[in-house]
Structures are given as structure tokens and as C-alpha cells.
Write a protein that holds these residues in place. Structure first.
Motif: not given
Length: 219
Positions: A127-153
Motif C-alpha cells: 500500500x505504501x509503495x502504491x501511494x508513493x508510486x502513483x502519488x495518491x495517498x488513498x491508492x491501494x493494492x488489488x490482486x494481492x498475493x503472498x509467496x512462501x518466502x516469509x515461511x522460509x524465513x
């Protein structure tokens, strides 16, 4: 008449009891080092991989974005470094100090595993990346997906935790580093004082000059 034998009855040797204990200490030491080093390596590598992906709406299209573990939380990597330092420090301290460092090692592994697990479903970084990239502080992420790397960590953090538990259980029997001996266990040779110069021997004067000494200075 009864005869008394003078042959002594053999007694069990106490040294035989310490052999298995010494072997167990070496095995626990090797396991602790392997688990701690491997766990820290896994955490440091996995926390640099992509943990989450999504798309930010930009005008009439969508901008793909991703966040790695450092974007989500820098705590696992920081705790892995603390764990490595504690793993080395276990051999530099004795008795109760070793138990304190072993506890720090276990806590760093637990903290790394817990923070990675909690970050596995995090979306704030994207969400922070979307806000900084688009310049819209209300911008949000769609089609969100997570990988297995957090569980490996998180698995790497658990390895560090196991290393700390081994150090707490068997650490008092592990060897301690000492600066009095060389690696082969022999004492360091002592430096001998230079011999007094004989003014009647010119070769001694030349040798002193080669060593950077002042032959005219009195000892």
C-alpha cells in the motif's frame, strides 16, 4: 585353615562414565553451530526475496508492484545478525554469562520466526509503495498475493531458536576460547630480551643496526 586371597578385586573405573558425556557434548556443540549458522543464513537470504505481489490502479490501467522481506519488516534480518553474534559470544564467556548469551540466541531466533510469520499476510508495504508510486495517498493494492518466502524465513528463525535451546541445555559443557594458547594447545613462546651488545664485536653492532636498534644507547 582358610586362606585369604591377596588379589585385589577390580573396581569399576570412573573414567568410563565421562566418555559418553564428552561425545554428547561434542555432538551438541556441532549441532548448535550448524543450526545457528544455517538458520541465520536462511533468514538473511529469504528476507531479501519477494514476499508479496499486487497491482495498483493507475488511470485506466494497473501497475504491478512487489515487496520483499525488508520492505515488510526488517526485524528478522536484524535478529539473525544478533543471533550470529550471540552464537560466537557463547564461546567467549563462561558459566552464568554463557547462559545469558544462550538465552539471547534463543530469543533472537524466536523473534525472527514470529516477525516473519506475522509479516506473511502483511499488505501495508505494498500500500505504501502504491501511494508513493502513483502519488495518491488513498491508492491501494488489488490482486494481492503472498509467496512462501516469509515461511522460509520463519523456518530459519526456528533453527536459530533450536541452537539457543541446545546452548541452554549443554552450553556449560562446551569449550571456551582462550588467548593463552595457540590453536594446537601449546603455550605461546615468550619473547626473550635482546642480548647485551659487545663493543668489541663489530658484527653485533651491524646486527643491531639491521634490527633498527641504536647500538650507542645504553641498556
Amino acid at each position: 585353615m582358610e586362606y585369604v586371597s591377596a588379589v585385589p578385586v577390580p573396581q569399576p573405573r570412573a573414567e568410563a562414565v565421562s566418555a559418553p558425556d564428552s561425545a554428547g557434548s561434542r555432538r551438541s556443540l556441532a549441532a548448535g553451530l550448524l543450526l545457528g549458522a544455517a538458520g541465520a543464513t536462511v533468514v538473511l537470504l529469504a528476507s531479501g526475496q519477494t514476499w508479496a505481489e499486487g497491482r495498483a490502479a493507475v488511470g485506466g490501467g494497473a501497475l504491478p508492484l512487489s515487496a520483499d522481506g525488508q520492505d515488510v519488516t526488517g526485524l528478522p534480518a536484524a535478529l539473525a545478525i544478533v543471533g550470529l553474534a550471540a552464537l560466537v559470544a557463547v564461546f567467549a564467556v563462561r558459566s552464568s554469562g554463557r547462559m545469558v548469551v544462550a538465552g539471547l540466541l534463543a530469543l533472537s531466533g524466536f523473534g525472527a520466526a514470529l516477525s516473519a510469520y506475522l509479516g506473511a499476510s502483511d499488505s501495508a508495504a505494498l500500500d505504501e509503495k502504491a501511494a508513493s508510486t502513483t502519488g495518491d495517498t488513498s491508492a491501494t493494492i488489488g490482486a494481492l498475493s503472498h509467496t512462501a518466502w516469509p515461511y522460509v524465513t520463519a523456518a530459519g528463525g526456528l533453527l536459530i531458536l533450536l541452537a539457543g535451546l541446545l546452548a541452554l541445555r549443554y552450553g556449560r559443557r562446551w569449550p571456551t576460547m582462550s588467548g593463552r594458547y595457540e590453536r594446537d594447545g601449546t603455550p605461546r613462546p615468550r619473547k626473550t630480551a635482546p642480548k647485551a651488545l659487545d663493543p668489541d664485536r663489530p658484527e653485533d653492532l651491524w646486527k643491531a643496526l639491521d634490527r633498527g636498534e641504536d647500538p650507542t644507547r645504553e641498556a
